[in-house]
Design a protein around this motif. Structure first.
Motif, PDB file in Angstrom:
ATOM      1  N   LEU B  92       0.870  -1.168   0.000  1.00  9.28           N
ATOM      2  CA  LEU B  92       0.000   0.000   0.000  1.00  9.28           C
ATOM      3  C   LEU B  92       0.906   1.217   0.000  1.00  9.28           C
ATOM      4  O   LEU B  92       1.821   1.303   0.815  1.00  9.28           O
ATOM      5  CB  LEU B  92      -0.834  -0.050   1.290  1.00  9.28           C
ATOM      6  N   ILE B  94       1.011   5.325   0.312  1.00 10.67           N
ATOM      7  CA  ILE B  94       0.198   6.458   0.774  1.00 10.67           C
ATOM      8  C   ILE B  94       0.928   7.752   0.466  1.00 10.67           C
ATOM      9  O   ILE B  94       2.087   7.932   0.842  1.00 10.67           O
ATOM     10  CB  ILE B  94      -0.007   6.420   2.298  1.00 10.67           C
ATOM     11  N   THR B 146      -2.666   5.317  -2.782  1.00 13.90           N
ATOM     12  CA  THR B 146      -3.823   6.057  -2.291  1.00 13.90           C
ATOM     13  C   THR B 146      -3.424   7.158  -1.309  1.00 13.90           C
ATOM     14  O   THR B 146      -2.242   7.451  -1.142  1.00 13.90           O
ATOM     15  CB  THR B 146      -4.848   5.068  -1.669  1.00 13.90           C
ATOM     16  N   LEU B 151      -7.611   5.639   2.609  1.00  9.12           N
ATOM     17  CA  LEU B 151      -7.305   4.466   3.432  1.00  9.12           C
ATOM     18  C   LEU B 151      -8.274   4.388   4.616  1.00  9.12           C
ATOM     19  O   LEU B 151      -8.813   3.324   4.924  1.00  9.12           O
ATOM     20  CB  LEU B 151      -5.855   4.520   3.934  1.00  9.12           C
ATOM     21  N   VAL B 170       3.711  -1.254   3.697  1.00 10.91           N
ATOM     22  CA  VAL B 170       3.047   0.017   3.463  1.00 10.91           C
ATOM     23  C   VAL B 170       4.142   1.071   3.313  1.00 10.91           C
ATOM     24  O   VAL B 170       5.090   1.105   4.102  1.00 10.91           O
ATOM     25  CB  VAL B 170       2.025   0.362   4.573  1.00 10.91           C
ATOM     26  N   CYS B 190      -4.625   4.618  11.428  1.00  9.80           N
ATOM     27  CA  CYS B 190      -5.033   3.650  10.404  1.00  9.80           C
ATOM     28  C   CYS B 190      -3.997   2.531  10.292  1.00  9.80           C
ATOM     29  O   CYS B 190      -4.350   1.356  10.136  1.00  9.80           O
ATOM     30  CB  CYS B 190      -5.210   4.331   9.044  1.00  9.80           C
TER      31      CYS B 190
END
Lengths: 220, 828
Positions: B92, B94, B146, B151, B170, B190
């Motif tokens: 992921l 961010i 994202t 998220l 991540v 998160c």
């Protein structure tokens, strides 16, 4: 009573700094759109859980005006409760408080769109009240005269040098008075909204709440 | 050149390596080796080092802009996925900007395709279509790019555990920027949720140069895990200087208009120049002046956060295409894509903060081995000193920054709501999970319980409607939403960015309709102060205010050359503590540093007429000017704190019967004018009295109300004003101010008021800086009485933004204005 004095259809009236209207000749105090129980209704409907102090804050203000004026008649101009269930759900302390305020005087509940029909509390329940030459009802009617109404929660903005102040206000012209809302958790509709512009004559004034209330030409 | 890679062997790239870990260099798998070789590229040492640290549970890379940071973050993912990736989400990514996520997808797709790797990369943001979003939840890609808000939204869905099952890594990009705001706190909460869903999750942070890397590492890593910190070669020192000008800078004000000619000359000499401003209004004015003096018709654009999205995109596209020679911009270009051709950064006005200056300078010349070139243009005389101090700090690698406070509780409240949307939860488990998030490592159970109570019941001292709570505890002890429909509302409200209410500005359509072109946005308070006929700048054009309709500001083109109003506000930065210290130190250096003659003379005159402010003391000057008593307080606490100080001192002067009439504040001083002189400044600056002010009357200040509104929105008490939902014209909304007043009256210990107080210490109220000033100076005050305006106070007399004293004064103003209007209307 200190406030903004004006003559409406030959009657001397005073708008109090709190937003209540005082008719000294009849010892009549009129308040509009109390919206008691608003936070309870919102919580019940699954909305935000607002601080549950609005009803006591509104009652405080009302008590102060009633005590200062020693009113013989109190007219609540509709939307006194945020809905009919809110009147049933009023916490006991606040219900007793309200009953105490009502004791020893004539009390008229005009029905509003939020609280149509009779409510839990004693007093007189009316769709509208005619007390010549004034006609008390919740929502203004086109073509009416001598009309005292509420419903719209008007507010107006005043531009000062480098800042602007927005306040709830009362609107009036030779035909009608539209009162500000008296309840604590009530927003407002700006006077330049077309609904209000259509209802009020071009020469209408707005009286901004404050101590003392300030009259200005109605901003459109 | 690809923004990710540098060509191999660019003249001695690998000669002066100072970083020890590079000896343990990891080798790339053959597919990757071959691909690099084919392109004639070579990975950066820190990119390989990141590969070597791929197994670390948490690792943070600090690299300057242009250092191939993002690839360093992705390389381990690509290598792990390799030629036969298993299905499911692996990494992921961010980023604080959705545009960055979208561009990253394009940039990653190129090497993946060229190596023939069967890796799926997708981005997801508010702009992604509903169908695409649904597909991503059902069948997630290997790499999902994202934003923190997207998220948080994903984690609010019931299927979150399924979607994130198997997640390995991540990657948080621009970590330094996220950590500066509540967005970072939300992201860390998160990540604590994600970590609970996938315990093997490894965290990677990518950051620009920061002042305190270990603190940022603690922010990122799951507490108490230690975070590995890697430093890339910072590259050569920047080429930074003050822009020499013919004209002297003005005594006050900002904007740097006196140097338009010199700036244009620099633009002409370079390929592409970024011209940074501190506020949008200043950027607009400067851009306008630049155009009027632009005889050579150089293509120049403007970019800031108040402009319409289409307009910003157009400028960005032109930048990428290389058709623009300069862009006048604000913080809106602090982050974002690497523009290959930028070879000069001009900072107009004092940078206020050294770290931001360094990051802005890094926007120039994204070639890793070439120095970035920057010019600084002081906007006024004082800023000459400040700019000099800032340049010294940059060259000394002395960065500034405020230490982060503990994780804000309003963000925690929102996190609890989001968690409840996904599934019923246990309080003990959630507390344990939240306490692993860096910013919340020190959270007490009592504070957590208060937040949970607020979310469940409103947390009021009066427990009025226990029947109607938002969360209910089930028989098995788990908490769940009372009404599942609430989830929809929570999802609409996700995020921690609070826009002050803004209104769209639109060109009036031909037939008087509002169908004209959207130009951008202004703050509602600015729009409210407009009178038809007022002119202001928007996107470099002068427009005339026509009307406010359906919550849109309608304007028309104006042919004038000078706008009547220029102010629509943007961020107001305060000079950092470290930079203020450097300025104070610089003033007492002997001999003074190499400053322009006019500035040296000015400093000398101040020393002669009064004295120079000192670090451990507060200088107070009293003098008469224009028939009024004036008091100048040099606190060096930054503009926000000096402003608050002005409110507090004038309040005390009012109590003393000195008749304060107004004040003005800058980053270093507050100037107050009054009927009578403040003879004893020690009393007015007494620490206990000032602290009492924060509890008492300062609580009624509009800025406190704004802080409250922000906290109440984030914590979920009030919902955001969503576009389209506001113009209903019904009296459905009421102001947050009323809730604030009601709580202060009936529930003064309420959680949201406590949060508001914490916010007041930083940000626009800046009480923390006042506190810092008071302890730094310990009541040591130098009081100078002068028979004339002192040299350092003189610029303050010219400063805009004078604050009249509120209260009785405002009522008087209202009375006068109301009377004027009535007379004008023939009614009185």
């Amino acid at each position: 009573m200190k406030g903004y004095e004006f003559i409406f259809t030959g009657v001397k009236l005073t708008l109090l700094p709190s937003g209540a209207l005082w008719w000294p000749e009849e010892r009549l105090l009129c308040v509009s759109d109390l919206h008691l129980g608003k936070s309870e209704r919102m919580a019940r409907k699954g909305g935000a859980i607002l601080p549950p102090y609005d009803t006591r804050d509104t009652l405080h203000r009302l008590q102060t005006d009633i005590e200062a004026s020693n009113a013989r008649t109190v007219v609540c101009l509709g939307d006194s409760f945020d809905d009919l269930e809110a009147s049933d759900n009023l916490p006991e302390v606040e219900a007793i408080w309200l009953a105490r305020l009502m004791a020893g005087r004539r009390w008229v509940w005009i029905e509003g769109n939020h609280d149509p029909g009779p409510i839990e509390f004693a007093g007189t329940h009316l769709a509208e009240l005619l007390q010549p030459p004034l006609h008390f009802r919740h929502i203004a009617r086109v073509g009416a005269a001598g009309e005292i109404t509420g419903h719209f929660h008007p507010k107006a903005r005043l531009h000062l040098k480098g800042r602007s102040v927005s306040r709830p206000c009362m609107l009036f012209d030779s035909d009608r008075v539209i009162m500000p809302s008296y309840g604590t958790y009530t927003g407002g509709l700006r006077t330049d909204h077309s609904v209000l512009s259509r209802l009020m004559r071009p020469e209408a004034n707005a009286v901004l709440l404050g101590d003392p209330p300030q009259p200005i030409p109605m901003p459109r | 050149m690809s923004p990710f890679f540098v060509r191999a062997c660019i003249s001695g790239m690998f000669t002066h390596r100072r970083i020890p870990y590079l000896r343990a260099m990891t080798t790339l798998p053959p597919t990757f080796e071959k691909w690099f070789a084919r392109r004639g590229w070579h990975p950066h040492p820190h990119q390989l080092a990141m590969l070597g640290a791929a197994d670390a549970p948490a690792v943070m890379l600090i690299a300057p802009t242009g250092g191939g940071k993002t690839l360093a973050g992705f390389l381990p993912t690509l290598v792990e996925l390799g030629t036969a990736p298993p299905p499911g989400l692996h990494t992921l990514y961010i980023s604080p900007l959705k545009a960055l996520a979208a561009d990253m997808r394009r940039n990653l797709t190129a090497p993946i395709d060229e190596m023939g790797l069967p890796i799926r990369v997708e981005d997801r943001s508010g702009d992604t279509t509903q169908a695409r979003k649904k597909a991503q939840r059902a069948d997630p890609p290997h790499i999902l790019l994202t934003t923190p808000e997207s998220l948080a939204l994903l984690l609010s869905y019931e299927d979150a555990p399924r979607m994130f099952a198997g997640l390995k890594r991540v990657v948080v990009d621009e970590l330094h920027a996220l950590a500066d705001s509540k967005r970072g706190d939300q992201l860390m909460l998160c990540l604590s949720r994600l970590q609970a869903l996938c315990p093997v999750l490894r965290r990677v942070g990518l950051s620009a140069t920061v002042e305190d890397p270990p603190a940022l590492a603690r922010f990122l890593a799951p507490y108490p895990t230690l975070c590995k910190i890697l430093h890339a070669d910072p590259g050569p020192a920047p080429d930074i200087a003050m822009l020499a000008t013919d004209a002297r800078p003005p005594w006050s004000g900002g904007g740097g208009r006196y140097a338009i000619r010199e700036v244009l000359n620099e633009v002409a000499k370079h390929n592409t120049t970024l011209i940074f401003h501190n506020t949008r209004a200043q950027a607009e004015i400067f851009f306008h002046e630049l155009w009027m003096a632009n005889d050579a018709a150089l293509p120049i654009g403007i970019h800031h956060g108040s402009l319409a999205l289409e307009q910003r995109k157009k400028v960005e596209a032109a930048m990428v295409a290389g058709t623009l020679r300069a862009v006048v911009c604000t913080g809106s270009l602090d982050l974002g894509l690497d523009w290959g051709d930028v070879d000069l950064v001009i900072q107009v006005g004092a940078p206020k903060n050294v770290k931001r200056l360094v990051q802005r300078i890094g926007r120039a010349n994204h070639r890793y081995n070439a120095p970035s070139k920057a010019l600084i243009l002081p906007a006024n005389r004082w800023e000459v000193i400040e700019c000099h101090a800032a340049i010294e700090a940059v060259l000394a690698h002395d960065l500034d920054g405020d230490p982060r406070g503990p994780g804000p509780r309003d963000v925690l409240c929102q996190h609890i709501l989001i968690t409840a949307c996904a599934a019923p939860f246990g309080a003990d488990a959630l507390f344990a999970e939240v306490a692993t998030a860096g910013p919340y490592a020190g959270l007490t159970r009592a504070d957590f319980d208060a937040c949970l109570d607020f979310v469940a019941t409103g947390g009021y001292a009066l427990r009025a409607y226990d029947r109607w709570q938002q969360l209910m505890q089930r028989a098995d002890g788990l908490w769940q939403l009372r009404d599942p429909r609430l989830a929809q509302q929570v999802r609409m409200n996700i995020g921690t960015i609070i826009d002050t209410d803004r209104l769209k500005v639109r060109m009036k359509g031909r037939s008087g309709t509002s169908s004209g072109k959207a130009l951008g946005e202004v703050e509602e308070s600015f729009a409210a102060s407009l009178v038809p006929g007022d002119t202001f700048l928007m996107g470099g054009k002068i427009v005339r205010f026509e009307s406010l309709r359906e919550m849109e500001v309608q304007v028309s083109r104006d042919r004038g050359r000078k706008p009547k109003l220029a102010v629509f506000s943007g961020t107001k930065f305060a000079t950092s503590t470290q930079l203020s210290d450097r300025i104070l130190d610089l003033l007492h250096r002997s001999p003074l540093p190499d400053l322009p003659r006019h500035t040296l003379d000015w400093i000398a005159l101040q020393r002669e007429v009064s004295q120079l402010p000192r670090a451990g003391r507060i200088l107070v000057e009293s003098f008469d000017h224009d028939g009024r008593a004036h008091t100048c307080v040099y606190g060096f606490a930054g503009k926000n704190a000096q402003q608050t100080l002005g409110l507090m001192i004038t309040r005390r002067m009012e109590d003393m019967g000195l008749g304060p009439l107004g004040f003005v504040a800058t980053d270093y001083a507050t100037l107050i004018w009054s009927i009578s002189h403040l003879d004893n400044p020690v009393d007015a600056l007494d620490a206990t009295g000032l602290r009492d002010g924060l509890d008492g009357w300062l609580a009624e200040n509009a800025l406190m109300k704004r802080s409250f509104k922000g906290a109440a929105t984030i914590a979920g008490l009030i919902t955001r004003n969503l576009p389209g939902k506001r113009s209903s014209g019904r009296q459905a909304t009421f102001s947050a101010d009323i809730l604030y007043d009601t709580l202060r009256k009936y529930d003064p210990d309420h959680l949201l008021l406590s949060i508001t107080r914490v916010e007041a210490m930083r940000g626009l109220i800046g009480f923390g800086r006042i506190d810092e000033m008071l302890s730094r100076t310990g009541g040591r005050i130098d009081h100078v009485r002068s028979d004339r305006v002192t040299p350092f106070a003189a610029p303050l007399l010219l400063e805009v933004g004078k604050v009249p004293i509120e209260g009785a004064g405002q009522e008087a103003l209202m009375r006068a204005e109301a009377n004027r209007l009535m007379i004008e209307a023939g009614l009185a």
